[in-house]
Scaffold this motif. Structure first.
Motif, PDB file in Angstrom:
ATOM      1  N   UNK A  65     -19.619 -26.243  25.266  1.00  0.00           N
ATOM      2  CA  UNK A  65     -20.897 -26.026  25.938  1.00  0.00           C
ATOM      3  C   UNK A  65     -20.796 -26.516  27.379  1.00  0.00           C
ATOM      4  N   UNK A  66     -21.480 -25.803  28.265  1.00  0.00           N
ATOM      5  CA  UNK A  66     -21.552 -26.190  29.677  1.00  0.00           C
ATOM      6  C   UNK A  66     -23.013 -26.441  30.005  1.00  0.00           C
ATOM      7  N   UNK A  67     -23.363 -27.680  30.288  1.00  0.00           N
ATOM      8  CA  UNK A  67     -24.745 -28.003  30.642  1.00  0.00           C
ATOM      9  C   UNK A  67     -24.975 -27.685  32.112  1.00  0.00           C
ATOM     10  N   UNK A  68     -26.024 -26.908  32.364  1.00  0.00           N
ATOM     11  CA  UNK A  68     -26.363 -26.513  33.730  1.00  0.00           C
ATOM     12  C   UNK A  68     -27.839 -26.815  33.971  1.00  0.00           C
ATOM     13  N   UNK A  69     -28.179 -28.089  33.815  1.00  0.00           N
ATOM     14  CA  UNK A  69     -29.558 -28.502  34.045  1.00  0.00           C
ATOM     15  C   UNK A  69     -29.825 -28.612  35.546  1.00  0.00           C
ATOM     16  N   UNK A  70     -31.097 -28.776  35.891  1.00  0.00           N
ATOM     17  CA  UNK A  70     -31.455 -28.915  37.308  1.00  0.00           C
ATOM     18  C   UNK A  70     -30.730 -30.118  37.906  1.00  0.00           C
ATOM     19  N   UNK A  71     -30.509 -30.061  39.217  1.00  0.00           N
ATOM     20  CA  UNK A  71     -29.745 -31.123  39.879  1.00  0.00           C
ATOM     21  C   UNK A  71     -30.608 -32.309  40.300  1.00  0.00           C
ATOM     22  N   UNK A  72     -31.894 -32.294  39.922  1.00  0.00           N
ATOM     23  CA  UNK A  72     -32.739 -33.443  40.275  1.00  0.00           C
ATOM     24  C   UNK A  72     -32.424 -34.626  39.358  1.00  0.00           C
ATOM     25  N   UNK A  73     -33.091 -35.736  39.611  1.00  0.00           N
ATOM     26  CA  UNK A  73     -32.797 -36.969  38.858  1.00  0.00           C
ATOM     27  C   UNK A  73     -33.055 -36.794  37.367  1.00  0.00           C
ATOM     28  N   UNK A  74     -34.156 -36.092  37.026  1.00  0.00           N
ATOM     29  CA  UNK A  74     -34.473 -35.880  35.599  1.00  0.00           C
ATOM     30  C   UNK A  74     -33.388 -35.041  34.926  1.00  0.00           C
ATOM     31  N   UNK A  75     -32.904 -34.028  35.625  1.00  0.00           N
ATOM     32  CA  UNK A  75     -31.854 -33.185  35.073  1.00  0.00           C
ATOM     33  C   UNK A  75     -30.560 -33.948  34.860  1.00  0.00           C
ATOM     34  N   UNK A  76     -30.221 -34.830  35.810  1.00  0.00           N
ATOM     35  CA  UNK A  76     -29.000 -35.627  35.682  1.00  0.00           C
ATOM     36  C   UNK A  76     -29.094 -36.594  34.502  1.00  0.00           C
ATOM     37  N   UNK A  77     -30.263 -37.197  34.324  1.00  0.00           N
ATOM     38  CA  UNK A  77     -30.458 -38.104  33.185  1.00  0.00           C
ATOM     39  C   UNK A  77     -30.320 -37.329  31.872  1.00  0.00           C
ATOM     40  N   UNK A  78     -30.878 -36.116  31.854  1.00  0.00           N
ATOM     41  CA  UNK A  78     -30.794 -35.290  30.654  1.00  0.00           C
ATOM     42  C   UNK A  78     -29.351 -34.932  30.342  1.00  0.00           C
TER      43      UNK A  78
END
Length: 594
Positions: free
Chosen positions: A305-318
């Motif tokens: 799997x490749x996680x491509x969440x948003x690059x904001x702080x919440x996305x990085x924590x996720x």
């Protein structure tokens, strides 16, 4: 009922011709005693997918997927064992035994069917509103502006909810849907004067389960309204639980299986935009909380799997949390960093498909990402910051499944922090003991030790192959095998399952193993059974395998004590003499094996 179900299961198993069943999904050609075709679980042009009618199982020499006919249906249909059993029974015309249901169960089944039917009707209503209403033209312009083509609109059954308060309630009421049912489905809200539509003035995205049933909706506001949420989902119900769903999985399943990879984004609009850009193996976790249930869904159909969440702080924590959850499910994990703080939707629309695929190609290893994130959050310019970073990173390393992997990450961490590798190893040992970790303490890996791993793995596989075919031999060698032990966790699981069958011997040991083993162990067992072990003196073969396993165990133990002796001698610690003596004792034991 249990006895009846076991008889039914055996009836299906005995009547299911694996070649005929697989041929419904994959064109097969006979070659020798087996049938071959292109694997349905990963993209290939040269057939490496083998079906053995004699052994009654399949195995792919490319992606290493394997199992019996039930495993094949589970992987192909993305379903559970019970569902696969029913699918096969229906194919074979075998009646499925049903126990007498309680009144509550009957009512619940009826209600579930009504809820799904209401959701399907709502989907068609929203689609009609998109194409046939004036308000729908506004939604069409919005979707076109986001690069969403009519083909993608049809693929995801996208529609629009009208601004009126009771448009859906009235339309579905004429089709026999009661207000109470619409409220329970999350399509309507109870008001003073009756039910009114929950979703109003929004682009509507149906959310399907893995089997393609619409179980809920997501809605994106069309006209700016400070009082309304930009995005709205169906509230959690018995039928709509976000932890157990992945948006787009049903649409993406074929590409995910073919590529053995899934791209995971946060929201459904991100996933839809990626599909519109030709990246059809993207799914969304519908928020930033990736769950263990979602990881298990993906582990059935892919390896990475490749996680491509948003690059904001919440996305990085996720991303940090998601890496550990996915690894626990046995998946390889990468993390994609979208530049300039953009989300995948915005990036792919601005820079195009190729630019995004280049980001996928260069995505960071999951644990590498976790290490670098922790280092970035600590002031590692001083010793205290380095110590804090190591303490926060080591729990991630405890999740690794083998010592070679851990040793590699420790080496990289030492380089990133410019500190002595042995200090990190020492801290890892302490944390392993505190956490009760059963794994060996990692030490610097010597190339010779890595090269020497193949013969003992081969011995473990050969031993399990013989025992699976001749389980009656297991009690004779049980004590010796326990002493030698298995290096591979999957091999240990196979052996433990075999041992557990001794009391109640199944009719078909191989089939029962495929049923009870975890996906990882089932794949390993398929590889074992695909080997052509030459017939011969089975007792001699078993003895040779156990001897090789003992040799490997003792060599690993010898290497551990030798390295400890070197380390103690370097530190001027007199315990190096004790370790040298222990090393010699182990060396003598190795000689005595032959």
């Amino acid at each position: 009922m249990s006895s009846m179900f076991d008889d039914f299961k055996e009836q299906v198993r005995s009547q299911a011709n694996i070649v005929e069943i697989v041929s419904e999904y994959v064109p097969l050609k006979k070659r020798g005693s087996s049938y071959w075709g292109c694997c349905p679980f990963h993209g290939e042009k040269t057939p490496s997918f083998s079906v053995s009618p004699d052994k009654n199982f399949f195995y792919c020499f490319g992606c290493h997927a394997g199992g019996d006919v039930f495993t094949f249906i589970m992987k192909e249909e993305n379903c559970t064992f019970q569902e696969a059993l029913k699918i096969l029974a229906n194919k074979l015309g075998i009646p499925v035994p049903e126990r007498e249901k309680t009144r509550q169960e009957i009512e619940r089944e009826k209600e579930t069917k009504e809820i799904i039917a209401a959701n399907e009707l709502a989907t068609r209503f929203y689609q009609a509103c998109l194409t046939k209403s004036e308000f729908g033209k506004l939604a069409q312009r919005y979707l076109a502006g986001r690069g969403i083509t009519p083909e993608i609109i049809e693929k995801f059954s996208i529609g629009v909810s009208l601004p009126g308060y009771t448009s859906l309630v009235k339309a579905l009421g004429k089709r026999g849907c009661r207000e109470e049912l619409l409220i329970k489905a999350g399509l309507a809200v109870k008001g003073r004067n009756g039910a009114y539509d929950k979703f109003r003035g929004r682009v509507m995205i149906p959310i399907e389960d893995a089997r393609g049933h619409v179980v809920g909706f997501g809605g994106r506001i069309l006209q700016n309204n400070a009082e309304a949420a930009k995005y709205m989902n169906t509230a959690e119900t018995e039928w709509f639980n976000k932890r157990t769903l992945l948006f787009g999985l049903h649409a993406a399943i074929k590409e995910i299986k073919s590529r053995r990879q899934a791209i995971i984004v946060e929201g459904y609009m991100d996933a839809i935009s990626l599909h519109a850009a030709g990246i059809g193996w993207a799914v969304a976790s519908m928020g930033t909380a990736f769950s263990a249930e979602q990881a298990k869904l993906l582990a059935r159909v892919c390896d990475e799997v490749v996680f491509s969440y948003d690059s904001d702080e919440a996305g990085q924590r996720a991303d940090m949390r998601a890496v550990s959850i996915a690894r626990a499910a046995g998946l390889r994990v990468k993390v994609l960093a979208v530049p300039d703080g953009k989300d995948p939707d915005e990036f792919v629309r601005r820079h195009g498909t190729e630019a995004y695929l280049e980001l996928v190609k260069n995505a960071a290893d999951g644990i590498d990402f976790q290490m670098r994130q922790v280092i970035a959050q600590n002031n590692v310019s001083n010793l205290a910051g380095k110590v804090e970073a190591v303490s926060n990173i080591l729990p991630f390393l405890l999740e690794c499944k083998n010592d070679i992997e851990v040793a590699g990450y420790i080496r990289k961490l030492a380089q990133l922090l410019t500190i002595d590798e042995s200090l990190i190893i020492s801290e890892y040992r302490k944390m392993s003991r505190k956490s009760g970790s059963q794994g060996h303490v990692p030490l610097p890996v010597q190339p010779k030790a890595v090269r020497a791993a193949a013969p003992d793995d081969e011995a473990e596989q050969q031993l399990l192959n013989i025992l699976a075919k001749n389980i009656s031999l297991l009690p004779v060698y049980r004590d010796e095998i326990a002493k030698a032990g298995f290096k591979s966790p999957e091999h240990q699981e196979i052996y433990s399952s075999l041992t557990g069958m001794l009391e109640n011997m199944p009719q078909d040991v191989t089939a029962e193993l495929f049923r009870v083993l975890s996906p990882e162990a089932s794949t390993a067992f398929a590889a074992i059974m695909a080997k052509n072990v030459q017939p011969g003196d089975e007792e001699k073969l078993i003895a040779d395998c156990i001897r090789m396993m003992n040799k490997s165990r003792l060599e690993a133990l010898y290497e551990k004590h030798r390295l400890l002796a070197d380390e103690y001698e370097r530190l001027g610690d007199s315990r190096f003499l004790q370790e040298l003596a222990e090393s010699q004792k182990i060396k003598d034991a190795i000689k005595n094996l032959y």
